[in-house]
Design a protein around this motif. Structure first.
Motif, PDB file in Angstrom:
ATOM      1  N   ASP A 286      -7.161   1.065  -6.108  1.00  0.00           N
ATOM      2  CA  ASP A 286      -7.143   2.210  -5.418  1.00  0.00           C
ATOM      3  C   ASP A 286      -8.259   2.760  -4.689  1.00  0.00           C
ATOM      4  O   ASP A 286      -9.516   2.167  -4.890  1.00  0.00           O
ATOM      5  N   LEU A 287      -8.239   3.300  -3.734  1.00  0.00           N
ATOM      6  CA  LEU A 287      -9.223   3.725  -2.854  1.00  0.00           C
ATOM      7  C   LEU A 287      -9.108   5.417  -2.793  1.00  0.00           C
ATOM      8  O   LEU A 287      -8.326   5.935  -1.979  1.00  0.00           O
ATOM      9  N   GLN A 288     -10.031   6.137  -3.343  1.00  0.00           N
ATOM     10  CA  GLN A 288     -10.276   7.335  -3.354  1.00  0.00           C
ATOM     11  C   GLN A 288     -11.185   7.830  -2.128  1.00  0.00           C
ATOM     12  O   GLN A 288     -12.433   7.375  -2.102  1.00  0.00           O
TER      13      GLN A 288
ATOM     14  N   SER B 130      -9.048  15.254   1.110  1.00  0.00           N
ATOM     15  CA  SER B 130      -9.194  13.782   0.529  1.00  0.00           C
ATOM     16  C   SER B 130      -7.740  13.272   0.392  1.00  0.00           C
ATOM     17  O   SER B 130      -6.678  14.051   0.401  1.00  0.00           O
ATOM     18  N   LEU B 131      -7.736  11.989   0.113  1.00  0.00           N
ATOM     19  CA  LEU B 131      -6.569  11.042   0.116  1.00  0.00           C
ATOM     20  C   LEU B 131      -6.915   9.950  -0.811  1.00  0.00           C
ATOM     21  O   LEU B 131      -7.876   9.656  -0.991  1.00  0.00           O
ATOM     22  N   ARG B 132      -5.920   9.775  -1.612  1.00  0.00           N
ATOM     23  CA  ARG B 132      -5.961   8.544  -2.494  1.00  0.00           C
ATOM     24  C   ARG B 132      -5.134   7.376  -2.019  1.00  0.00           C
ATOM     25  O   ARG B 132      -3.699   7.645  -2.112  1.00  0.00           O
ATOM     26  N   LEU B 133      -5.396   6.336  -1.607  1.00  0.00           N
ATOM     27  CA  LEU B 133      -4.588   5.179  -1.305  1.00  0.00           C
ATOM     28  C   LEU B 133      -4.370   4.431  -2.484  1.00  0.00           C
ATOM     29  O   LEU B 133      -5.532   3.926  -3.306  1.00  0.00           O
TER      30      LEU B 133
ATOM     31  N   GLU C 281       0.935  -1.108   0.108  1.00  0.00           N
ATOM     32  CA  GLU C 281       0.004  -0.029  -0.120  1.00  0.00           C
ATOM     33  C   GLU C 281       0.932   1.111   0.094  1.00  0.00           C
ATOM     34  O   GLU C 281       2.048   1.139   0.603  1.00  0.00           O
ATOM     35  N   SER C 282       0.367   2.283  -0.252  1.00  0.00           N
ATOM     36  CA  SER C 282       0.889   3.606  -0.671  1.00  0.00           C
ATOM     37  C   SER C 282      -0.175   4.625  -0.354  1.00  0.00           C
ATOM     38  O   SER C 282      -1.286   4.382  -0.715  1.00  0.00           O
ATOM     39  N   GLY C 283       0.227   6.104  -0.009  1.00  0.00           N
ATOM     40  CA  GLY C 283      -0.819   6.929  -0.247  1.00  0.00           C
ATOM     41  C   GLY C 283      -1.319   7.601   1.111  1.00  0.00           C
ATOM     42  O   GLY C 283      -2.296   8.443   1.168  1.00  0.00           O
ATOM     43  N   GLY C 284      -0.708   6.793   2.244  1.00  0.00           N
ATOM     44  CA  GLY C 284      -1.489   7.272   3.466  1.00  0.00           C
ATOM     45  C   GLY C 284      -0.993   8.859   3.971  1.00  0.00           C
ATOM     46  O   GLY C 284      -0.045   9.152   3.191  1.00  0.00           O
ATOM     47  N   GLY C 285      -1.467   9.227   4.934  1.00  0.00           N
ATOM     48  CA  GLY C 285      -0.877  10.552   5.548  1.00  0.00           C
ATOM     49  C   GLY C 285      -1.856  11.321   6.389  1.00  0.00           C
ATOM     50  O   GLY C 285      -2.663  10.704   6.715  1.00  0.00           O
ATOM     51  N   LEU C 286      -1.380  12.575   6.617  1.00  0.00           N
ATOM     52  CA  LEU C 286      -2.202  13.388   7.402  1.00  0.00           C
ATOM     53  C   LEU C 286      -3.136  14.322   6.639  1.00  0.00           C
ATOM     54  O   LEU C 286      -2.487  14.921   5.678  1.00  0.00           O
ATOM     55  N   VAL C 287      -4.232  14.734   6.976  1.00  0.00           N
ATOM     56  CA  VAL C 287      -5.264  15.402   6.157  1.00  0.00           C
ATOM     57  C   VAL C 287      -6.084  15.668   7.236  1.00  0.00           C
ATOM     58  O   VAL C 287      -6.402  15.492   7.863  1.00  0.00           O
ATOM     59  N   GLN C 288      -6.540  17.352   6.839  1.00  0.00           N
ATOM     60  CA  GLN C 288      -7.783  17.918   7.686  1.00  0.00           C
ATOM     61  C   GLN C 288      -9.072  17.327   7.265  1.00  0.00           C
ATOM     62  O   GLN C 288      -9.052  16.958   6.017  1.00  0.00           O
ATOM     63  N   ALA C 289      -9.980  17.636   8.195  1.00  0.00           N
ATOM     64  CA  ALA C 289     -11.299  16.908   7.970  1.00  0.00           C
ATOM     65  C   ALA C 289     -11.878  17.815   6.664  1.00  0.00           C
ATOM     66  O   ALA C 289     -11.626  19.098   6.691  1.00  0.00           O
ATOM     67  N   GLY C 290     -12.688  16.988   5.966  1.00  0.00           N
ATOM     68  CA  GLY C 290     -13.153  17.560   4.645  1.00  0.00           C
ATOM     69  C   GLY C 290     -12.083  17.339   3.558  1.00  0.00           C
ATOM     70  O   GLY C 290     -12.607  17.243   2.451  1.00  0.00           O
TER      71      GLY C 290
END
Length: 122
Positions: free
Chosen positions: A80-82, A17-20, A6-15
């Motif tokens: 992928d997981l958007q 987007s991230l794509r794994l 897996e790749s694409g994780g991280g820190l994001v603010q509420a609201g």
């Protein structure tokens, strides 16, 4: 044997987007159903989404319907997981999984990735 990374994780603010992304080894990738699961601290691992074969068969947990989209590219051996409109309660380690038959909630898929951390700040 199927190996998943897996790749694409991280820190994001509420609201936000991230794509794994999950890269799979194996020449018969197209023949596997793929899924994403997640596990938050102190909680059991839970099903998030799954997709089988050419991508026409998808399933989602009620908690992510309308916000998450799972997709696969059989030519690239990726799934992928958007994730959109992320909420703090989406924070967890996200795992990619593969199974030779449809993923059944309550049964562990045959193959797992190592996981990627997603943290959503409020």
């Amino acid at each position: 044997q199927v190996q998943l990374v897996e790749s694409g994780g991280g820190l994001v603010q509420a609201g936000g987007s991230l794509r794994l992304s999950c890269a799979a080894s194996g020449r018969t990738f197209w023949n596997y159903c793929m899924g994403w699961f997640r596990q938050a601290p102190g909680k059991e691992r839970e099903f998030v989404a799954s997709i089988c074969w050419s991508g026409g068969s998808t399933r989602y947990a009620d908690s992510v319907k309308g916000r998450f989209t799972i997709s696969r590219d059989n030519a690239k051996n990726t799934v992928d997981l958007q994730m959109n409109s992320l909420k703090p309660e989406d924070s967890a380690v996200y795992y990619c999984a593969a199974n030779p038959s449809p993923i059944v909630i309550g049964r562990s898929p045959d193959y797992w990735g190592q996981g990627t951390q997603v943290t959503v700040s409020s």
